[in-house]
Design an enzyme around this catalytic site. Sequence first.
Site, short mmCIF file in Angstrom:
data_model
loop_
_atom_site.label_atom_id
_atom_site.label_comp_id
_atom_site.label_asym_id
_atom_site.label_seq_id
_atom_site.Cartn_x
_atom_site.Cartn_y
_atom_site.Cartn_z
N ASP A 213 -85.44 134.22 6.28
CA ASP A 213 -84.33 134.89 6.94
C ASP A 213 -84.82 135.66 8.02
O ASP A 213 -85.99 135.71 8.47
CB ASP A 213 -83.88 135.81 5.79
CG ASP A 213 -84.67 136.64 5.10
OD1 ASP A 213 -85.83 136.59 5.56
OD2 ASP A 213 -84.25 137.42 4.08
N ASN B 11 -81.64 145.05 -5.63
CA ASN B 11 -80.27 144.88 -6.27
C ASN B 11 -80.23 143.30 -6.55
O ASN B 11 -79.20 142.54 -6.95
CB ASN B 11 -79.17 144.85 -5.35
CG ASN B 11 -79.36 144.20 -3.90
OD1 ASN B 11 -80.17 143.21 -3.71
ND2 ASN B 11 -78.72 144.53 -2.82
N HIS C 30 -81.44 140.53 -5.20
CA HIS C 30 -81.01 139.47 -4.06
C HIS C 30 -82.36 138.63 -3.69
O HIS C 30 -83.75 139.37 -4.05
CB HIS C 30 -80.76 140.16 -2.59
CG HIS C 30 -81.74 141.04 -2.00
ND1 HIS C 30 -81.25 141.68 -0.78
CD2 HIS C 30 -82.89 140.86 -1.86
CE1 HIS C 30 -82.44 142.36 -0.28
NE2 HIS C 30 -83.57 142.03 -0.84
N GLU D 17 -77.15 138.80 -1.08
CA GLU D 17 -76.88 140.00 -1.57
C GLU D 17 -75.81 139.64 -2.81
O GLU D 17 -75.07 138.59 -2.99
CB GLU D 17 -75.96 140.86 -0.61
CG GLU D 17 -76.83 141.31 0.77
CD GLU D 17 -78.06 142.43 0.44
OE1 GLU D 17 -78.54 142.33 -0.68
OE2 GLU D 17 -78.27 143.17 1.28
P1 PGA Z 1 -89.77 144.19 -0.32
O1 PGA Z 1 -88.75 143.16 -0.05
O2 PGA Z 1 -91.05 143.06 -0.51
O3 PGA Z 1 -90.10 144.88 0.78
O4 PGA Z 1 -89.40 145.12 -1.39
C1 PGA Z 1 -88.29 142.33 -1.04
C2 PGA Z 1 -87.02 141.72 -0.86
O5 PGA Z 1 -86.04 142.81 -0.48
O6 PGA Z 1 -86.39 140.50 -0.86
#
Ligand code: PGA
Length: 241
Positions: free
Chosen positions: A67, A136, A138, A143
């Site tokens: 992404d 959450n 995702h 999302e």
């Molecule tokens: P993070 O993000 O590794 O910075 O916790 C992971 C994500 O949001 O998929």
Amino acid sequence: MEIKVFDSVQKVGQAAAMIFAAQLMKNPRSVLGLATGSTPIPTYQQLIALYQEGLVDFSQAQSYNLDEYCGLSHEHVCSYYYFMHEQLFDHINIAKDAVHVPSGMAQDFDAECKGYDAAIAKAGGVDLQLLGIGRNGHIAFNEPDACFTHGTHVVSLTKSTIQANRRFFDSEDQVPTRAITMGVGSIMAARQILLLATGEDKAEAIRDTVKGDITPQVQASILRTHPNVVVLLDREAASLL
Ligand code: PGA
């Protein structure tokens, strides 16, 4: 779904790097699916160390990232393109034209999404897909939603994701509100998936992914239907299992 729990963040990174190294040993021309965020950083550090020791070779590999924020150029220090170069690509021997990150500056996002999926398909599909997980649930920027989205698409980020990612920006209002992301269908098409989670703030998302209903409200829960998923956790992320 194979779940392994380790007693430190470093060991999660070492174990993940070993899986990548084995994949590249088996198939030097592997198509790697890569992720950003804090979670994969120890994995990338270990991969750089393995490369420096001559144990892993990226010269024939290709990579596709999950992404990118809409509106951030490659030069922007908060773009995922910049992150990947800083954290991994600039330190290994992957070819410059073999790395792919969706463009956050596309004139035509529809064409960018279709082109990204077509490029992955042309490369033969992703062999090994690395994933983090949001608080959450995702995966990439898919999302919580009423459905699972198949291909690469543009999403509006939820308040909780914007707040979680605010730490990388000077202020919350600088965090982009939209992103271009591979869809759940594109992720599920990978031949092997490696999901990493570390820290207590991921414990609920991991519990819901592993033990809850398979639902688009917890996008990662669909990984339970994939035949080849390895989940690497530290004790904190595994604390509610
Ligand atoms: P993070 O993000 O590794 O910075 O916790 C992971 C994500 O949001 O998929």
